[in-house]
Design an enzyme around this catalytic site. Structure first.
Site, mmCIF file in Angstrom:
data_model
loop_
_atom_site.group_PDB
_atom_site.id
_atom_site.type_symbol
_atom_site.label_atom_id
_atom_site.label_comp_id
_atom_site.label_asym_id
_atom_site.label_seq_id
_atom_site.Cartn_x
_atom_site.Cartn_y
_atom_site.Cartn_z
ATOM 1 N N LYS A 14 -5.148 12.949 -3.599
ATOM 2 C CA LYS A 14 -4.478 12.724 -2.320
ATOM 3 C C LYS A 14 -3.054 13.258 -2.420
ATOM 4 O O LYS A 14 -2.435 13.163 -3.478
ATOM 5 C CB LYS A 14 -4.447 11.232 -1.977
ATOM 6 C CG LYS A 14 -5.792 10.665 -1.576
ATOM 7 C CD LYS A 14 -5.673 9.315 -0.887
ATOM 8 C CE LYS A 14 -5.234 8.232 -1.843
ATOM 9 N NZ LYS A 14 -5.265 6.883 -1.226
ATOM 10 N N ASP A 147 2.454 2.130 -11.108
ATOM 11 C CA ASP A 147 1.945 0.932 -10.423
ATOM 12 C C ASP A 147 2.395 -0.348 -11.117
ATOM 13 O O ASP A 147 2.534 -1.392 -10.488
ATOM 14 C CB ASP A 147 0.406 0.941 -10.416
ATOM 15 C CG ASP A 147 -0.178 1.744 -9.266
ATOM 16 O OD1 ASP A 147 0.553 2.589 -8.711
ATOM 17 O OD2 ASP A 147 -1.358 1.538 -8.933
#
Length: 400
Positions: A14, A147
């Site tokens: 993405k 993350d």
């Protein structure tokens, strides 16, 4: 400054291309089936969609095709690659070493390799994507945004598991937490919307999608989160079990004659609301089945809502109170029914949901609590790509 944000999966990629002057998304897209037959790039500019079907044997081919799309004379948004100021990469696991985003150099790459054992499914494609970008854009600064980084402020008593301490020291077995970039974005955003300094707020953020986690944010810092050593811990998810009695695992191995791979597959891919409902891992399908009278689908939703509600209550206790609750990600942003069910029985905390506000509109930030609700409840669309771009912009700007 124009920044390319890359998020590499094992067979997908993405991307967003963002102009940081006004934080406008100039282009975005998705590459699917990398290294397989039928590989495809879907490229979007101003809501116009362009589909390119071309063989892509690896991530380098995929990124080259993305760069070609960005510089295409007809559908592109830049004249040449020199307009790409820097690249921000989503990296799932940074271990204990990284509490912030970082400029990628040889030492960072070595650390990412060392973290593969902690994230064997996610870090390898992240590393492949970085190497592919470096090969195609050798002089362009690259930044890693982790993350796990936001959760590095969780206190030791909250991240240590009650196992022999030497297992933590030798193998790094502790709570790491995930979805940190999303939790960081929406916690900052809710403070802006409330017109308050984030350091004065106790916030509970609920990232609810196929993968889901809850985070307690006190004074702008993560102090607790539901995911742990892996993204398997915590609430029941689409296909993941969440937290269960560990003694179930050897019991299943013995009774069903499972090996470790079988067990891992069962817990990660066959459990959660999918395992309970037998319908789907997609909450929309489960909600539809429940409305049609499917008892197991209703049970799956009840379990999910209960688990989230329980975490909200426990995190309010962990922080000694709560000022606001935020719902984000696919389910959190789009399911008014789930938000309402989760907030039931939380009146004792001071949460009162306004039914009309909860049900009207989607795709934008809004308050869904009553005006007199002691604890404010928000729906805020997450924007991890923008957070990655902001971090990248800040780090690269400081190089000059």
């Amino acid at each position: 400054m124009k920044i390319l944000v890359i998020n590499c999966g094992s067979s997908s990629l993405k991307y967003q291309f963002i102009n940081m002057t006004n934080e406008d998304v100039l282009a975005k897209g998705l590459v699917e089936r990398i290294g397989m037959e039928g590989s495809i790039l879907t490229h979007k500019v101003n809501d116009e969609k362009y589909v390119i079907q071309e063989p892509m044997k690896d991530h380098k081919d995929a990124i080259k095709l993305v760069l070609d799309a960005l510089t295409d004379k007809e559908h592109g948004v830049i004249e040449d690659m020199s307009e790409i100021s820097s690249v921000g990469h989503r990296v799932v696991h940074g271990g204990e070493k990284y509490a912030n985003s970082v400029l990628i150099d040889e030492d960072v790459m070595k650390s990412l390799e060392e973290c593969i054992k902690l994230a064997p499914l996610h870090n390898p494609p992240n590393i492949i994507g970085i190497n592919a970008c470096k090969a195609l854009m050798p002089n362009t600064p690259m930044v890693a945004v982790f993350d796990t980084a936001f959760h590095q402020t969780i206190p030791e008593y909250a991240y240590i598991y009650p196992l022999p301490y030497e297992l933590y020291k030798k193998y790094g077995i502790r709570k790491y937490g995930f979805h940190g970039t999303s939790h960081r974005y929406v916690s900052k955003r809710v403070a802006e919307l409330m017109g308050k300094d984030i350091k004065d707020l106790k916030i509970i953020t609920c990232h609810l999608g196929n993968g889901a986690s809850i985070c307690a944010v006190n004074e702008g810092k993560s102090v607790e989160t539901s995911m742990g050593f892996t993204p398997l811990e915590g609430i029941a998810m689409g296909t993941r079990s969440g937290s269960i009695d560990p003694a179930i695992l050897p019991f299943l191995m013995k009774e069903l004659n499972l090996n470790l791979d079988d067990l891992n597959n069962l817990l990660n891919k066959k459990s959660g609301v999918y395992g309970i409902s037998g319908v789907s891992s997609d909450f929309r399908d489960i909600e539809e089945a429940a409305e049609e009278g499917n008892d197991r689908a209703k049970l799956a939703l009840d379990v999910f809502h209960y688990k989230v509600r329980r975490f909200i209550g426990s995190y309010a206790a962990a922080m000694g109170g709560v000022d606001c609750v935020v719902f984000t990600a696919g389910l959190g942003e789009n399911s008014a029914e789930s938000r309402e069910e989760i907030c039931k029985n939380l009146e004792f905390l001071g949460i009162k949901i306004n039914e009309k506000k909860n049900n009207e509109g989607r795709g934008f930030a809004k308050v869904i609590s009553e005006d007199n609700s002691k604890v404010k409840v928000f729906v805020i669309p997450t924007d991890e790509e923008l957070m990655i771009a902001r971090d990248t912009n800040e780090i690269v700007s400081n190089l000059k």
